[in-house]
Design an enzyme around this catalytic site. Structure first.
Site, short mmCIF file in Angstrom:
data_model
loop_
_atom_site.label_atom_id
_atom_site.label_comp_id
_atom_site.label_asym_id
_atom_site.label_seq_id
_atom_site.Cartn_x
_atom_site.Cartn_y
_atom_site.Cartn_z
N LYS B 110 -49.73 -171.94 -18.03
CA LYS B 110 -50.93 -171.13 -17.88
C LYS B 110 -51.87 -171.22 -19.07
CE LYS B 110 -49.06 -168.01 -14.49
NZ LYS B 110 -48.86 -166.68 -14.00
N THR B 111 -51.71 -172.25 -19.88
CA THR B 111 -52.60 -172.41 -21.03
C THR B 111 -53.71 -173.38 -20.66
OG1 THR B 111 -50.65 -172.22 -22.39
CG2 THR B 111 -52.63 -172.96 -23.48
#
Lengths: 292, 347
Positions: B110-111
């Site tokens: 999720k970066t």
């Protein structure tokens, strides 16, 4: 930098905008000035970014210290990040996202420099991000997501172009974000999260459809996500609180008319009075503030 | 923040091969407003990062240092930027870098930065083929990851190679087979079929539309309570300007309770697959769709609108008012909801 903006705005909504030392805060903001780029970074000695530049401007406005900013250089930085398609990059690294379109439009508006923007190009890009379900994605072709809906709708509101929104379809999609426990999610079949109390709610407020969600259930959900021992609001009940979910939970509560809170402008996510004094208030509608 | 998994590495300040670099502390000029309690490892690594940034060094040991920082803090976008510049300056083999990214992407799905870095690399290698498989693998870990799906769309659109596009329908069918309620997969299907130009084999647009309508109806039949499928159906109709009224025969059975046991089965109509035996009916989305059909057919029928509103209330769902643009209709429904009184109509 973002966290300072979230904290200051949260305190302001609760009527305690002076709880943190003003001079220390302004000094911190200025220590994040990236002299090479002519804009603000997230932290001292980091590279400038649109996200932190917007937060810096918002903080300095709330602290009545905007005169500390070299506006011409910031203006140059912001405008240099627009791509031919109309989207904005966040920084020299080149990542593009409708969040950055919103940051640019918001920042230019707060600086009184919106007239320098190529508005048609910007709107053309936002239009390309509009999906078949009425929502907006983070780039053209991407899935509709509530946070991207907020940034696109708010940017269009600032540009007085809400005619680009398929309002019946989008407002229905937004109202469908409410789950049985009252919380809101970001897209179909995903979990609720307190921060969507802002992304979804502000979009509905801007489009004057706050009545389309069950406000008492949402309010109860946000309040249940508080940590009654240490304070603060988490993403959902039982989780650890953080500043991010605290500001967006409070913002949602303010829009829902929770008693004792200050009015919030959903377009800019800042105290409404500040935006009004700048002559930037748009036609959004929050719920009436209750007295008890 | 993760620490390196292998045996404890000495701090950079203790390594003789780094003795020539002047580390720079973070808070040289300012007292922090809300100090973060960094680990010694992170403080040490970022002190040396600031040092080499100041001197402008771009060397293999900088790659080691930036990898160390990224593993501890994948959101450190300055480290990513500097790493990329170093890779370019050193003309490093990018396939090795992509392999490293394969590992980091799964760890930090999720970066934003890990995906953006990958885009930059693939723009250099111009080898998109293996990427689709990589994406499929990472979707096994998180089937709805927003970044992953978006990256897939970027690969397809940026390289726009028919060979890459050709497997997409099969890919989406398999994703929907695993989870028919995966909104990302439905969105991706719309993107591939209707929003990315016309590829060879799909020139007969009428056939494409018939295929898509059949596809979504079958999925609705299997699991009617699926918002994404109904959104997709609406999307196809809106896009092709087909009136909602044409779907009435299909939608109607979904808006009614299951027929009682012993009811003789309907003649099979391929155009209108019936709800599967185990479905929970009536299906809210179908009731809403019927309301839209009434509205499209010349709406304003308050009695019908109230009836639909009451059904929705009975289903315990929050009312959606899309079909009831008239505030008087809306207040009638709210009255019904609040008092349980629908006036002269029977529930």
């Amino acid at each position: 930098m973002n966290a300072v903006y979230w904290g200051l705005t949260a305190l302001s909504i609760m009527g305690h905008g002076d709880a943190l030392d003003r001079d220390e805060m302004v000094d911190f903001v200025m220590s994040c000035w990236d002299e090479e780029a002519g804009a603000f970074s997230a932290h001292p000695d980091h590279d400038a970014h649109l996200l932190s530049t917007l937060s810096a401007i918002q903080i300095l406005l709330m602290q009545n210290a905007l005169d500390r900013v070299d506006i011409d250089r910031v203006l140059k930085f912001i405008l240099s990040l627009q791509k031919p398609s109309g989207v904005f990059a966040g920084d020299a690294f080149g990542e593009t996202d409708t969040r950055f379109v919103y940051c640019a439009v918001n920042a230019l508006s707060l600086l009184g420099k919106l007239h320098t923007l190529d508005v048609e190009k910007t709107i053309t890009y936002i239009r390309h991000c509009r999906n078949f379900d009425g929502g907006f994605g983070h780039v053209a072709g991407a899935e509709s997501h509530a946070s991207q809906v907020f940034v696109c709708v708010a940017a269009l509101a600032i540009l007085d172009r809400l005619d680009e929104v398929d309002q019946p379809t989008l407002c229905w999609w937004l109202s469908e974000r409410q789950r049985p426990n009252g919380g809101l999610n970001g897209r179909p079949e995903k979990l609720e999260d307190v921060c969507y109390s802002f992304w979804v709610l502000s979009a509905l407020a801007i489009l004057d459809k706050l009545a389309w969600i069950d406000s008492s259930k949402l309010e109860a959900f946000i309040l249940s996500a508080q940590d009654t021992e240490s304070g603060g609001i988490a993403d959902r009940p039982g989780d650890m609180p953080d500043v991010f979910h605290t500001i967006f939970g409070l913002a949602g509560l303010s829009l829902l008319g929770y008693p004792g809170l200050v009015d919030l402008d959903p377009v800019y996510c800042m105290p409404a009075s500040i935006i009004e004094n700048l002559g930037l208030r748009k036609g959004w509608k929050a719920l009436q503030r209750r007295t008890s | 923040m993760d620490l390196p998994a292998e045996e404890e590495q000495p701090l950079y300040s203790q390594r003789p091969e780094w003795a020539d670099v002047v580390p720079l502390e973070q808070y040289e000029s300012v007292a922090p407003l809300a100090p973060i309690f960094y680990t010694d490892e992170y403080r040490d690594a970022t002190n040396y990062f600031r040092g080499i940034v100041k001197s402008g060094e771009m060397s293999p040991r900088v790659l080691e240092l930036t990898e160390n920082i990224i593993r501890q803090n994948p959101g450190h976008y300055s480290a990513w930027q500097y790493r990329y510049k170093t890779l370019m300056a050193l003309k490093s083999p990018l396939d090795d870098e992509l392999q490293l990214m394969d590992e980091l992407a799964i760890k930090h799905l999720k970066t934003y930065q890990v995906w953006h870095h990958r885009r930059l690399l693939v723009q250099q290698t111009r080898n998109p083929g293996p990427e689709l498989e990589f994406i499929a693998n990472s979707l096994q870990v998180d089937t709805k990851n927003y970044h992953t799906w978006s990256y897939r769309q970027w690969i397809l659109a940026y390289f726009n190679d028919d060979a890459l596009w050709s497997h997409e329908l099969d890919f989406m069918e398999s994703m929907l087979e695993s989870d028919v309620r995966n909104n990302s997969a439905w969105h991706h299907r719309f993107f591939v079929v209707f929003q990315s130009g016309v590829r060879s084999g799909d020139e007969d647009r009428d056939a494409v539309v018939r295929r898509e309508l059949a596809f979504v109806k079958e999925r609705i039949a299997i699991a009617p309570n699926n918002a994404s499928a109904w959104n997709y159906l609406r999307g196809v109709l809106d896009h092709t300007k087909i009136s909602y009224c044409e779907l009435q025969a299909f939608v109607l059975p979904y808006s009614l309770p299951q027929p009682p046991l012993g009811t003789p089965p309907e003649v099979v109509d391929l155009e209108s697959p019936l709800p599967s035996k185990n479905s929970q009916l009536p299906c809210v989305a179908a009731v809403e769709f019927m309301a839209d059909i009434h509205e499209a057919a010349g709406g304003g029928d308050l009695v019908k609108a109230t009836e639909v509103g009451y059904v929705l209330y009975e289903l315990g769902k929050y009312l959606t008012y899309r079909s009831f643009g008239n505030p008087w209709q809306m207040s009638t429904i709210l009255y019904a909801r609040d008092t349980g009184n629908t006036g002269s109509r029977n529930p």
